[in-house]
Design a protein around this motif. Structure first.
Motif, mmCIF file in Angstrom:
data_model
loop_
_atom_site.group_PDB
_atom_site.id
_atom_site.type_symbol
_atom_site.label_atom_id
_atom_site.label_comp_id
_atom_site.label_asym_id
_atom_site.label_seq_id
_atom_site.Cartn_x
_atom_site.Cartn_y
_atom_site.Cartn_z
ATOM 1 N N THR A 245 -10.755 -3.025 -9.046
ATOM 2 C CA THR A 245 -9.555 -4.002 -8.771
ATOM 3 C C THR A 245 -8.124 -3.212 -8.556
ATOM 4 N N LEU A 246 -7.831 -2.962 -7.409
ATOM 5 C CA LEU A 246 -6.634 -2.261 -7.271
ATOM 6 C C LEU A 246 -5.223 -3.340 -7.016
ATOM 7 N N VAL A 247 -4.437 -3.054 -7.834
ATOM 8 C CA VAL A 247 -3.222 -4.061 -7.941
ATOM 9 C C VAL A 247 -2.128 -3.146 -7.562
ATOM 10 N N LEU A 248 -1.645 -3.432 -6.179
ATOM 11 C CA LEU A 248 -0.381 -2.622 -5.618
ATOM 12 C C LEU A 248 0.901 -3.533 -6.140
ATOM 13 N N ARG A 249 1.993 -2.904 -6.110
ATOM 14 C CA ARG A 249 2.973 -3.520 -6.480
ATOM 15 C C ARG A 249 4.263 -3.293 -5.256
#
Length: 230
Positions: free
Chosen positions: A174-178
């Motif tokens: 799960t890639l959580v970008l900001r």
């Protein structure tokens, strides 16, 4: 008779020094021979010691040189151990697919007319994908990637990517970008937002930060989640 005795005495006296001279000469020649033998033995011992020391130094050099070469080879082997050209090529394709998915989400999930993706972010994502897939049985091909963007404490799902759709996934990422919240950009991006009472707010442009969070979950075991801040 006296004359003969005198002659004998004179003859004896004339012959008596001869044996003494011969024995002395023999003793001198013997001592010289012994001295030569001693000198020869000493020089041979010194020569053998020098040759032994030379052979030891040569053997030490011959033993040390292969050790250095082996260490150099082992360091090169360690460098090449984790390098897989097929995996590198697949990783570049996955990163490009992530970038395309983000660009396609402008009108739907992200609601913006322009999305700025730093090259450094894509580079870090590729490195992290290779790192997390190195210990997996199928490598990066067994990854199922959930792509999300975090905005205002809300994690918005963008896309789910199966690296190899014909393979059962072995782990989930799960890639959580900001969004970029530093500098002047967050203060002025609201000026470019199009507001309408009947439609949700559409922002003119969004810029992603170079930092992100990745969560790894193995699908074939009950191990705990691995969370890394990048």
């Amino acid at each position: 008779m006296p004359a003969q005795c005198a002659n004998l005495k004179s003859s004896d006296s004339s012959f008596s020094p001869t044996p003494t001279t011969d024995s002395t000469a023999k003793r001198l020649s013997w001592s010289k021979l012994m001295q030569k033998l001693t000198d020869f033995s000493g020089s041979s011992v010194n020569h053998s010691m020098d040759s032994d020391s030379d052979s030891c130094s040569r053997s030490e050099c011959s033993e040390s040189e292969p050790a250095l070469l082996l260490s150099d080879v082992s360091s090169c082997d360690e460098c090449d151990l984790f390098y897989d050209p097929v995996e590198e090529t697949l990783c570049k394709e996955v990163v490009q697919l992530i970038a395309c998915s983000l660009m396609d989400a402008k009108d739907n999930a992200l609601r913006c007319t322009k999305l700025l993706i730093p090259d450094q972010l894509l580079e870090h994502i590729g490195q992290e994908l290779l790192h997390l897939a190195a210990s997996e049985p199928c490598g990066l091909r067994g990854a199922l990637i959930d792509l999300c963007v975090e905005q205002q404490d809300v994690c918005q799902s963008v896309e789910q990517i199966a690296v190899d759709p014909y393979l059962v996934p072995t782990f989930q990422l799960t890639l959580v970008l900001r969004l970029d919240c530093g500098g002047l950009w967050p203060k002025i991006q609201g000026l470019f937002s199009a507001k309408s009472p009947s439609t949700p707010t559409v922002r003119h442009a969004l810029r992603l930060s170079t930092g992100f969070r990745v969560i790894k979950k193995k699908l074939y075991s009950s191990e705990e989640l691995l969370i890394e801040e990048c």
